[in-house]
Design a protein around this motif. Structure first.
Motif, PDB file in Angstrom:
ATOM      1  N   ASP A 175       0.824  -1.201   0.000  1.00  0.00           N
ATOM      2  CA  ASP A 175       0.000   0.000   0.000  1.00  0.00           C
ATOM      3  C   ASP A 175       0.861   1.256   0.000  1.00  0.00           C
ATOM      4  O   ASP A 175       0.463   2.304  -0.520  1.00  0.00           O
ATOM      5  CB  ASP A 175      -0.930  -0.004   1.213  1.00  0.00           C
ATOM      6  CG  ASP A 175      -2.079   0.981   1.075  1.00  0.00           C
ATOM      7  OD1 ASP A 175      -2.484   1.263  -0.067  1.00  0.00           O
ATOM      8  OD2 ASP A 175      -2.572   1.466   2.107  1.00  0.00           O
ATOM      9  N   TYR A 176       2.052   1.152   0.574  1.00  0.00           N
ATOM     10  CA  TYR A 176       2.955   2.306   0.646  1.00  0.00           C
ATOM     11  C   TYR A 176       3.561   2.661  -0.710  1.00  0.00           C
ATOM     12  O   TYR A 176       4.077   3.758  -0.883  1.00  0.00           O
ATOM     13  CB  TYR A 176       4.068   2.045   1.663  1.00  0.00           C
ATOM     14  CG  TYR A 176       3.668   2.413   3.075  1.00  0.00           C
ATOM     15  CD1 TYR A 176       4.110   3.589   3.670  1.00  0.00           C
ATOM     16  CD2 TYR A 176       2.842   1.578   3.822  1.00  0.00           C
ATOM     17  CE1 TYR A 176       3.738   3.930   4.959  1.00  0.00           C
ATOM     18  CE2 TYR A 176       2.468   1.909   5.109  1.00  0.00           C
ATOM     19  CZ  TYR A 176       2.920   3.085   5.672  1.00  0.00           C
ATOM     20  OH  TYR A 176       2.541   3.428   6.944  1.00  0.00           O
ATOM     21  N   VAL A 177       3.525   1.719  -1.636  1.00  0.00           N
ATOM     22  CA  VAL A 177       4.060   2.020  -2.968  1.00  0.00           C
ATOM     23  C   VAL A 177       2.939   2.022  -4.005  1.00  0.00           C
ATOM     24  O   VAL A 177       3.178   1.939  -5.211  1.00  0.00           O
ATOM     25  CB  VAL A 177       5.172   1.014  -3.382  1.00  0.00           C
ATOM     26  CG1 VAL A 177       6.412   1.255  -2.547  1.00  0.00           C
ATOM     27  CG2 VAL A 177       4.702  -0.426  -3.263  1.00  0.00           C
ATOM     28  N   GLY A 178       1.690   2.129  -3.527  1.00  0.00           N
ATOM     29  CA  GLY A 178       0.552   2.240  -4.422  1.00  0.00           C
ATOM     30  C   GLY A 178       0.208   0.981  -5.184  1.00  0.00           C
ATOM     31  O   GLY A 178      -0.417   1.049  -6.246  1.00  0.00           O
ATOM     32  N   LEU A 179       0.609  -0.194  -4.621  1.00  0.00           N
ATOM     33  CA  LEU A 179       0.396  -1.448  -5.342  1.00  0.00           C
ATOM     34  C   LEU A 179      -0.427  -2.451  -4.532  1.00  0.00           C
ATOM     35  O   LEU A 179      -0.359  -3.650  -4.781  1.00  0.00           O
ATOM     36  CB  LEU A 179       1.755  -2.077  -5.710  1.00  0.00           C
ATOM     37  CG  LEU A 179       2.598  -1.308  -6.726  1.00  0.00           C
ATOM     38  CD1 LEU A 179       3.984  -1.932  -6.839  1.00  0.00           C
ATOM     39  CD2 LEU A 179       1.908  -1.328  -8.090  1.00  0.00           C
ATOM     40  N   LYS A 180      -1.203  -1.955  -3.586  1.00  0.00           N
ATOM     41  CA  LYS A 180      -1.929  -2.889  -2.717  1.00  0.00           C
ATOM     42  C   LYS A 180      -2.896  -3.758  -3.508  1.00  0.00           C
ATOM     43  O   LYS A 180      -2.996  -4.967  -3.265  1.00  0.00           O
ATOM     44  CB  LYS A 180      -2.679  -2.138  -1.616  1.00  0.00           C
ATOM     45  CG  LYS A 180      -3.351  -3.080  -0.615  1.00  0.00           C
ATOM     46  CD  LYS A 180      -3.896  -2.358   0.594  1.00  0.00           C
ATOM     47  CE  LYS A 180      -4.451  -3.350   1.619  1.00  0.00           C
ATOM     48  NZ  LYS A 180      -4.925  -2.685   2.851  1.00  0.00           N
ATOM     49  N   ALA A 181      -3.622  -3.191  -4.438  1.00  0.00           N
ATOM     50  CA  ALA A 181      -4.599  -3.974  -5.193  1.00  0.00           C
ATOM     51  C   ALA A 181      -3.929  -5.090  -5.973  1.00  0.00           C
ATOM     52  O   ALA A 181      -4.400  -6.235  -5.985  1.00  0.00           O
ATOM     53  CB  ALA A 181      -5.388  -3.069  -6.140  1.00  0.00           C
ATOM     54  N   GLU A 223      18.890   1.027   4.391  1.00  0.00           N
ATOM     55  CA  GLU A 223      17.647   1.185   5.150  1.00  0.00           C
ATOM     56  C   GLU A 223      16.418   0.987   4.275  1.00  0.00           C
ATOM     57  O   GLU A 223      15.317   1.401   4.631  1.00  0.00           O
ATOM     58  CB  GLU A 223      17.612   2.581   5.790  1.00  0.00           C
ATOM     59  CG  GLU A 223      18.646   2.779   6.876  1.00  0.00           C
ATOM     60  CD  GLU A 223      18.486   1.793   8.023  1.00  0.00           C
ATOM     61  OE1 GLU A 223      17.353   1.624   8.499  1.00  0.00           O
ATOM     62  OE2 GLU A 223      19.490   1.176   8.421  1.00  0.00           O
ATOM     63  N   LYS A 224      16.627   0.330   3.122  1.00  0.00           N
ATOM     64  CA  LYS A 224      15.512   0.078   2.208  1.00  0.00           C
ATOM     65  C   LYS A 224      15.425  -1.406   1.879  1.00  0.00           C
ATOM     66  O   LYS A 224      16.402  -2.146   2.007  1.00  0.00           O
ATOM     67  CB  LYS A 224      15.682   0.888   0.909  1.00  0.00           C
ATOM     68  CG  LYS A 224      15.612   2.395   1.109  1.00  0.00           C
ATOM     69  CD  LYS A 224      15.711   3.123  -0.216  1.00  0.00           C
ATOM     70  CE  LYS A 224      15.595   4.641  -0.021  1.00  0.00           C
ATOM     71  NZ  LYS A 224      15.664   5.362  -1.318  1.00  0.00           N
ATOM     72  N   VAL A 261       8.965   1.800   7.506  1.00  0.00           N
ATOM     73  CA  VAL A 261       7.503   1.780   7.434  1.00  0.00           C
ATOM     74  C   VAL A 261       6.929   0.578   8.178  1.00  0.00           C
ATOM     75  O   VAL A 261       5.742   0.572   8.539  1.00  0.00           O
ATOM     76  CB  VAL A 261       6.994   1.784   5.981  1.00  0.00           C
ATOM     77  CG1 VAL A 261       7.545   2.967   5.220  1.00  0.00           C
ATOM     78  CG2 VAL A 261       7.312   0.478   5.264  1.00  0.00           C
ATOM     79  N   VAL A 262       7.757  -0.434   8.434  1.00  0.00           N
ATOM     80  CA  VAL A 262       7.267  -1.630   9.127  1.00  0.00           C
ATOM     81  C   VAL A 262       6.749  -1.271  10.512  1.00  0.00           C
ATOM     82  O   VAL A 262       5.655  -1.689  10.912  1.00  0.00           O
ATOM     83  CB  VAL A 262       8.372  -2.705   9.217  1.00  0.00           C
ATOM     84  CG1 VAL A 262       7.942  -3.839  10.155  1.00  0.00           C
ATOM     85  CG2 VAL A 262       8.701  -3.251   7.834  1.00  0.00           C
TER      86      VAL A 262
END
Length: 304
Positions: A108-114, A210-211, A148-149
């Motif tokens: 969801d944080y990268v706009g790909l939840k769906a 950190e990614k 973000v975790v």
């Protein structure tokens, strides 16, 4: 479970928010089995036992009860009476011990939840293999800040009702509890600790500083690894097959559920619910305690 010439116990369980296991309902259920069935209230309005004679077939008992109670929001667990109490508990995390799928929340944080959720759903239904589906979803998370975790755990993750009481009651009675997930250690560590598990096992996301690097360490913990964890812990703790219990909702839980003394499908995908020893569709996770014969006053409070 296979037929057994030992007494069976049929446990009727409702959600505590909708306590419909009344004396009348229990009497109706007993009538469907024959009035000689002994009745015990485990939690008023929530759970009750019916002891069934040794000549009964588990499948026949369950079918009779489901027919008699059709339309009622009541779960039914039928098993041998003498071996119902468990000493090893294995649980899936996503959509079982918590209400979310962690990888979907990351996406969801990268706009790909769906997009990611659709892959997750297909994998949990068993339509696609778990391991390649996990690699595909993790690759979409490349460059997501690992920080973000913590935010997801704090703001988005909800514990399934009854889960902490379930784990803490098992442990208070000498049992061992392991959270075994196809998800990630970044989540299972803090979530498992919060619920009260003895240990957690899951997949390691590879980091680039950190990614997220978009990669997961191999070998991936999936269906066979969950099964292997059950076998390993059962052997290490020197337990019999019947002393083990597992719960999950997805196709990657099937082998673990099948190997457990009692494998329970919790709010599960249809194929999983059909294959498991028992299914919980209405109650919360304390149903797994009532299935073991615990009474309401024996359940450890979540805040304990």
């Amino acid at each position: 479970m296979a037929s057994s010439q030992v007494p069976l116990v049929a446990t009727l369980v409702a959600n505590p928010a909708k306590p419909v296991v009344t004396d009348d309902l229990v009497a109706e259920a007993a009538g469907a089995l024959g009035h000689e069935a002994e009745r015990t209230v485990l939690a008023r309005g929530i759970a009750a036992d019916l002891i069934v004679p040794s000549s009964a077939e588990p499948g026949t008992v369950e079918a009779s009860l489901r027919k008699a109670l059709e339309g009622q929001p009541v779960d039914i667990v039928v098993q041998p009476l003498a071996t119902r109490r468990k000493r090893l508990f294995l649980a899936d995390m996503d959509s079982t011990m918590i209400g979310q799928e962690c990888i979907d929340e990351l996406a969801d944080y990268v706009g790909l939840k769906a997009e990611v959720s659709e892959i997750t759903e297909r994998a949990m239904r068993g339509e696609i293999a778990f391991e390649p589906a996990l690699r595909e979803r993790v690759a979409l998370l490349k460059n997501l800040p690992v920080g973000v975790v913590d935010e997801i755990i704090e703001k988005r993750i909800t514990l399934t009702p009854g889960g902490p009481s379930l784990v803490r009651t098992i442990r208070a009675n000498g049992g061992y509890a392991c959270l075994v997930s196809g998800g990630f250690t970044l989540f299972t560590g803090p979530i498992g600790s919060k619920i009260g598990f003895n240990e957690d096992r899951s997949n390691h996301l590879i980091l680039d500083g950190e990614k997220l690097a978009g990669l997961v360490e191999e070998p991936i913990l999936g269906r066979e690894a969950k099964l292997a964890t059950l076998v390993e812990l059962r052997s290490r703790l020197n337990l019999a097959h019947h002393e083990t219990m597992a719960v999950g909702d997805g196709a990657n839980d099937l082998a673990m559920l099948g190997e457990a003394g009692l494998g329970i499908a919790y709010r599960a995908k249809p194929a999983v619910a059909a294959a498991a020893h028992a299914r919980i569709d209405h109650a919360d996770l304390t149903a797994l305690l009532y299935a073991q014969g615990y009474r309401a006053e024996e359940i450890v409070a979540a805040s304990a």
